[in-house]
Motif scaffolding. Structure first.
Motif, PDB file in Angstrom:
ATOM      1  N   GLY A  91       1.203  -1.124   0.409  1.00 51.88           N
ATOM      2  CA  GLY A  91       0.045  -0.469   0.234  1.00 51.88           C
ATOM      3  C   GLY A  91       0.688   1.002  -0.434  1.00 51.88           C
ATOM      4  O   GLY A  91       0.069   2.368   0.426  1.00 51.88           O
ATOM      5  N   SER A  92       2.112   1.102  -0.668  1.00 51.86           N
ATOM      6  CA  SER A  92       3.111   2.305  -0.643  1.00 51.86           C
ATOM      7  C   SER A  92       4.201   2.227  -1.803  1.00 51.86           C
ATOM      8  O   SER A  92       4.165   1.031  -2.403  1.00 51.86           O
ATOM      9  CB  SER A  92       3.507   2.573   1.028  1.00 51.86           C
ATOM     10  OG  SER A  92       4.577   1.735   1.206  1.00 51.86           O
ATOM     11  N   VAL A  93       4.811   3.163  -1.905  1.00 49.44           N
ATOM     12  CA  VAL A  93       5.487   3.264  -3.119  1.00 49.44           C
ATOM     13  C   VAL A  93       6.785   4.990  -2.533  1.00 49.44           C
ATOM     14  O   VAL A  93       6.006   5.511  -1.905  1.00 49.44           O
ATOM     15  CB  VAL A  93       4.795   3.553  -4.507  1.00 49.44           C
ATOM     16  CG1 VAL A  93       4.552   4.779  -4.664  1.00 49.44           C
ATOM     17  CG2 VAL A  93       6.158   2.765  -5.538  1.00 49.44           C
ATOM     18  N   ASN A  94       7.795   4.641  -2.710  1.00 44.28           N
ATOM     19  CA  ASN A  94       8.522   5.439  -2.403  1.00 44.28           C
ATOM     20  C   ASN A  94       8.924   6.251  -3.961  1.00 44.28           C
ATOM     21  O   ASN A  94       9.411   5.384  -4.887  1.00 44.28           O
ATOM     22  CB  ASN A  94       9.743   4.274  -2.055  1.00 44.28           C
ATOM     23  CG  ASN A  94       9.797   3.873  -0.756  1.00 44.28           C
ATOM     24  OD1 ASN A  94       8.767   4.108   0.096  1.00 44.28           O
ATOM     25  ND2 ASN A  94      10.454   3.307   0.084  1.00 44.28           N
ATOM     26  N   PHE A  95       9.626   7.278  -3.341  1.00 43.34           N
ATOM     27  CA  PHE A  95       9.514   8.312  -4.338  1.00 43.34           C
ATOM     28  C   PHE A  95      11.508   8.545  -4.191  1.00 43.34           C
ATOM     29  O   PHE A  95      11.619   9.022  -2.881  1.00 43.34           O
ATOM     30  CB  PHE A  95       9.153   9.395  -5.221  1.00 43.34           C
ATOM     31  CG  PHE A  95       8.567   9.982  -4.447  1.00 43.34           C
ATOM     32  CD1 PHE A  95       9.443  11.844  -3.847  1.00 43.34           C
ATOM     33  CD2 PHE A  95       7.613  10.157  -3.175  1.00 43.34           C
ATOM     34  CE1 PHE A  95       9.025  12.527  -3.162  1.00 43.34           C
ATOM     35  CE2 PHE A  95       7.215  10.631  -2.117  1.00 43.34           C
ATOM     36  CZ  PHE A  95       7.893  12.408  -2.374  1.00 43.34           C
TER      37      PHE A  95
END
Length: 497
Positions: free
Chosen positions: A369-373
């Motif tokens: 439920g997340s993604v890094n940038f």
């Protein structure tokens, strides 16, 4: 326990050099502003110098009366109740704050021109009768538009209104009246999306000193060239304007237009350049051209880069190089760039947000439920940015697959510690603000943040940096919306010793 003790010692060390002992880093206060179909925020000083008020504009629902409420900021807090509330005239389509020698004014744009609203009772008086593109008020929202801005660096807001046939400009005098209205030959951009839908908007405009002559000029982007209006000492813009060719092909006016273009093109062979900004990034006194290029080799393979084209002045003629002096590139999508002087050396540095899209990122988003940038910080050296960022910080976007909502954290660079060194502010989830104090070395920021628990916004656009207590330093104004329940949160930086 050790982690908490370390953060406490860091906070004490910072406050010992920049604020009174025992004061918090920032003072947080919040007021609930209720439910509404839409809600907008403005802020100004209507009562007296260094006394700021927040204006909350409500649209309860379609066909219902719109109202404005004013909340004072006093004693380092926003008031828990509005000091005054009034209904907005049904003709008001947009609002703006105008500066004058006698304080700020709440201004309204209507089909009949520009009016000033009395914040005590909501009554209106005509300020200037001009032709506008407004034909009626939107029953769903009250727009916030920049139709009054300082065009000649005298601290007073001047008229800046787009009409169907011209841009209308008038300079404010010291007594609050306005000079004659000038009509600049700038037509609106027309978009036809269907047989029955035609929309108009102002072209992109920049008001700045483009050649370091001490006068503000106006540059207007007309889709394939610029129009440069030079300003006389009286504030009047000269005619005819100079036509300036950018020397390169610019495909799109802004990121929104480019996004629509990408969806309509073949993703395997798309390349487009968008106008990003006009800014003097290298500090030589002449404005430079900044563009963003997106290249797509497939749905999951995209490359982006920012290009910086130096500006030059030959006599009174402005031109841009045809080849960029420097570039900042990355695999994936660069979706935000912030210009700031990170190391306080007088040259513009940049912070770039980017994310590389791929199957792995999508699978992680589905699982966690997340993604890094990445937040990449590039320091300028002699007008050149390195091919790789000086430092990189990782920030997380979270998703709620049940509702389809995503939480995009805000990231800002500003001095809230009070030591004249920029600090990095990063939102962490829905309830924490991380403050990374600035350093005077190559690391730029401390590795461990000061963690502050508080309600956080859902979108970066809900946060503004502005001075709310008249101390000359940036404060944070947040407009929060949690499941339809809205509130205003104010974060005031501590005063120095």
């Amino acid at each position: 326990m050790l982690k908490g003790l370390t953060q406490l010692m860091m906070l004490i060390a910072i406050l010992g050099s920049s604020a009174h002992a025992g004061e918090p880093l920032i003072q947080v206060s919040r007021v609930d502003t209720g439910r509404a179909l839409t809600q907008s925020l403005l802020h100004g000083s209507f009562v007296g110098p260094n006394q700021m008020e927040v204006v909350v504009v409500d649209v309860p629902g379609r066909g219902q009366s719109r109202q404005a409420r004013i909340y004072p900021i006093r004693q380092q807090r926003i008031a828990s109740q509005a000091s005054v509330a009034f209904q907005l005239d049904h003709q008001v389509a947009a609002l703006d704050i105008a500066s004058s020698d006698n304080g700020d004014l709440l201004a309204a744009l209507t089909p009949k021109g520009v009016f000033v609203i009395n914040p005590a009772d909501g009554s209106m008086r005509n300020l200037l009768s001009v032709t506008t593109m407004v034909r009626g008020a939107d029953e769903r929202q009250v727009l916030l538009q920049d139709f009054l801005r300082d065009l000649n660096n005298d601290g007073r807001s001047d008229l800046f209104v787009q009409g169907f046939s011209s841009m209308q400009v008038a300079i404010q005098r010291p007594d609050g009246s306005f000079g004659p209205v000038s009509h600049l030959p700038v037509s609106p951009i027309v978009n036809v999306s269907s047989e029955y839908v035609i929309s108009y908007r102002s072209p992109r405009m920049y008001v700045k000193d483009v050649d370091d002559d001490g006068q503000l000029e106006m540059m207007v982007w007309m889709r394939d060239h610029f129009l440069l209006f030079r300003q006389q000492a009286s504030g009047v813009f000269t005619l005819p304007p100079q036509r300036i060719e950018p020397g390169i092909r610019i495909s799109f006016d802004d990121v929104e237009e480019m996004s629509m273009g990408i969806t309509e093109e073949d993703q395997t062979e798309f390349s487009g350049r968008v106008l990003h900004d006009l800014t003097d990034y290298d500090g030589d006194g002449v404005v430079d051209l900044v563009t963003m290029v997106v290249k797509s080799l497939g749905v999951f393979k995209k490359q982006t880069r920012y290009e910086f084209y130096r500006g030059h002045v030959d006599g009174k003629t402005l031109r841009f190089d045809r080849v960029p002096a420097t570039e900042v590139a990355s695999d994936g999508i660069q979706f935000a760039m912030l210009e700031t002087d990170i190391d306080r050396d007088g040259a513009s540095d940049i912070m770039v947000s980017s994310v590389e899209i791929g199957i792995g990122k999508i699978l992680r988003a589905l699982l966690t439920g997340s993604v890094n940038f990445d937040l990449g910080f590039y320091r300028q050296q002699g007008g050149i940015f390195a091919s790789r960022p000086d430092i990189v910080r990782e920030v997380t976007i979270t998703f709620d697959f049940g509702s389809g909502d995503a939480l995009y954290p805000f990231t800002l660079v500003t001095d809230i510690v009070g030591d004249a060194q920029p600090d990095l502010l990063v939102q962490e989830g829905e309830g924490r603000l991380n403050v990374f104090p600035g350093r005077q070395d190559d690391r730029l920021f401390e590795r461990k943040p000061i963690e502050m628990e508080m309600v956080m916004p859902d979108e970066p656009e809900q946060v503004q940096l502005t001075d709310l207590n008249g101390d000359g330093r940036d404060d944070l104004l947040m407009h929060l919306d949690k499941n339809g329940q809205r509130s205003v949160q104010v974060l005031l930086t501590s005063l120095g010793p």
